[in-house]
Design an enzyme around this catalytic site. Structure first.
Site, PDB file in Angstrom:
ATOM      1  N   HIS A  17      29.711  47.502  34.395  1.00 58.55           N
ATOM      2  CA  HIS A  17      30.965  46.741  34.593  1.00 58.55           C
ATOM      3  C   HIS A  17      32.054  47.736  34.964  1.00 58.55           C
ATOM      4  CE1 HIS A  17      33.744  43.266  33.349  1.00 58.55           C
ATOM      5  NE2 HIS A  17      34.520  44.196  33.885  1.00 58.55           N
ATOM      6  N   HIS A  19      35.631  48.520  37.622  1.00 57.88           N
ATOM      7  CA  HIS A  19      36.614  48.176  38.659  1.00 57.88           C
ATOM      8  C   HIS A  19      36.934  49.452  39.434  1.00 57.88           C
ATOM      9  CE1 HIS A  19      37.679  44.267  36.751  1.00 57.88           C
ATOM     10  NE2 HIS A  19      37.297  44.917  35.652  1.00 57.88           N
ATOM     11  N   LYS A 103      30.391  36.788  39.316  1.00 58.07           N
ATOM     12  CA  LYS A 103      31.305  36.925  38.177  1.00 58.07           C
ATOM     13  C   LYS A 103      32.131  35.663  37.990  1.00 58.07           C
ATOM     14  CE  LYS A 103      33.711  39.006  34.948  1.00 58.07           C
ATOM     15  NZ  LYS A 103      34.560  40.185  34.959  1.00 58.07           N
ATOM     16  N   HIS A 140      33.522  36.540  32.107  1.00 54.56           N
ATOM     17  CA  HIS A 140      34.692  36.922  31.309  1.00 54.56           C
ATOM     18  C   HIS A 140      34.883  35.776  30.320  1.00 54.56           C
ATOM     19  CE1 HIS A 140      38.700  38.933  30.703  1.00 54.56           C
ATOM     20  NE2 HIS A 140      38.802  37.816  30.004  1.00 54.56           N
ATOM     21  N   HIS A 178      32.140  42.701  28.408  1.00 56.15           N
ATOM     22  CA  HIS A 178      33.097  43.316  27.474  1.00 56.15           C
ATOM     23  C   HIS A 178      33.337  42.474  26.213  1.00 56.15           C
ATOM     24  CE1 HIS A 178      35.614  40.583  29.742  1.00 56.15           C
ATOM     25  NE2 HIS A 178      35.755  41.399  30.753  1.00 56.15           N
TER      26      HIS A 178
HETATM   27  O1  DOR Z   1      41.747  44.634  30.904  1.00 55.55           O
HETATM   28  C1  DOR Z   1      41.229  44.153  31.894  1.00 55.55           C
HETATM   29  N1  DOR Z   1      41.499  44.620  33.126  1.00 55.55           N
HETATM   30  N2  DOR Z   1      40.411  43.111  31.733  1.00 55.55           N
HETATM   31  C2  DOR Z   1      39.919  42.446  32.778  1.00 55.55           C
HETATM   32  O2  DOR Z   1      39.209  41.486  32.564  1.00 55.55           O
HETATM   33  C3  DOR Z   1      40.304  42.802  34.159  1.00 55.55           C
HETATM   34  C4  DOR Z   1      40.734  44.197  34.251  1.00 55.55           C
HETATM   35  C5  DOR Z   1      41.432  44.533  35.535  1.00 55.55           C
HETATM   36  O3  DOR Z   1      40.931  44.165  36.604  1.00 55.55           O
HETATM   37  O4  DOR Z   1      42.465  45.201  35.496  1.00 55.55           O
HETATM   38 ZN    ZN Z   2      36.561  43.966  33.980  1.00 55.81          ZN
END
Ligand code: DOR
Ligand code: ZN
Length: 350
Positions: A17, A19, A103, A140, A178
């Protein structure tokens, strides 16, 4: 795996997981992950989101263009589910190996989720097709009802959305992303198949006091929000016992400091840089180093039906504390690194 008091050789980890964003931020953050991970499940919540197979193909190309040829790192793309998503497009992108999963963001649950799902029944036809094709759904798991307290949103989601969904689609492979609560741990532990959960380093090593007591600390604000200590302890038990249903997803979510320190600061913890060192220390403190490899390198791949990585990494323990830099500099501004607030003695040997 080879284990001795000050050295550990494990199969190279993956991040289930992650980003990585886009453009300049992506260039800056990707090396923090490919230093230690062979593969990563890439989140699709860009602006605009990655909603079609074609979006995912182009995004994968942009990611790969940032990675030198001699670096072994495979981005595993996901699609952002909306009520307009077409089952045929999902199935075709999966068959062409453009995506690994889909997702589900409940609309409004987190960063860039406004295009997510409002009415879960609206996506049931797509979920039916995914179930038939064995395409994993990554969730999520928080309700967005403003009546529900933010600390209860995961538990309520399990009861109100996830349980009925799993009744309808018992063969659908699901990853609860998460997880943060003992309710989520128990829910996963009660299921034998088709259900797993990722756990982040930050939810394993800090609780909500760290964020809210003695001053508000925006760099610890993420979603799902940090919970109280008994939940953290339940996550530690889940992660460190070698149970195949729990594996690493860092949810490393970089935001510029200017977006974090703000009247309405963004949710997200940037923890990719030292995720493995932090986890090695946590597992060591728990006397469970023998289960580190399962959590960071084996169980996720097995759930996704992928082979283990061929390379190894060596972790060594020294007497000197690891100094975690405060910031990652990017051409757009600084990003603050996650501070685990604990002494780390483990390092990855190059
Ligand atoms: O804290 C988070 N940041 N939780 C998420 O689900 C998305 C993520 C984000 O993309 O910044
Ligand atoms: Zn995330």
């Amino acid at each position: 795996m080879k284990i001795s008091p000050n050295q550990l050789v494990i199969i190279k980890p993956d991040d289930w997981h992650l980003h990585v964003r886009d453009k300049e931020i992506m260039k800056a953050v990707l090396p923090e992950s490919y230093r230690w991970a062979s593969r990563a499940i890439i989140m699709p919540n860009l602006v605009p989101p990655i909603t079609t197979g074609e979006d995912a193909r182009l995004y994968a190309n942009r990611i790969k263009a940032c990675i030198d040829k001699d670096i072994n790192f495979e981005p595993l793309l996901t699609l952002y589910l909306t009520e307009e998503t077409e089952a045929d497009d999902v199935v075709s992108a999966y068959r062409k190996k453009i995506i690994k999963a889909v997702k589900l963001y409940p609309a409004g649950a987190t960063t860039n989720s406004s295009n997510g799902v409002r009415n879960i029944n609206g996506v049931y036809p797509v979920l039916g097709a995914m179930s038939e094709q064995g395409i994993p759904l990554l969730i999520h798991g928080e309700v967005t009802d403003p009546q529900i307290d933010i600390f209860d949103r995961e538990a309520v989601f399990i009861e109100k959305i996830l349980a009925p969904l799993r009744n309808e689609f018992p063969d659908l492979k699901i990853v609860m992303e998460h997880i943060t609560t003992e309710q989520a741990v128990s829910y996963v532990l009660n299921e034998e198949k088709n259900l797993a959960a990722t756990i982040t380093p930050h939810h394993l090593v800090v609780n909500r006091n760290v964020m809210l007591s003695g001053g508000i600390k925006p760099h610890y604000y993420c979603l799902p929000v940090l919970k109280k200590e008994p939940h953290r302890l339940a996550l530690i038990r889940a992660a460190t016992k070698g149970d195949k249903r729990f594996f690493l997803g860092t949810d490393s979510a970089p935001h510029l400091d200017s977006s974090k320190i703000h009247d309405c600061g963004c949710a997200g913890v940037f923890n990719a840089s030292f995720a493995i060192e932090i986890l090695a220390q946590l597992f060591d403190n728990e006397h469970e180093l023998k289960n580190l490899e399962s959590f960071v390198s084996l169980s996720g791949a097995e759930f996704y039906g992928l082979p283990h990585n061929r390379e190894n990494i060596i972790l060594s323990k020294s007497d000197k504390k690891l100094e975690i830099p405060k910031k990652l500099q990017t051409s757009e501004g600084d990003i603050t690194l996650f501070d685990p607030l604990m002494s780390i003695y483990w390092r990855i040997k190059n």
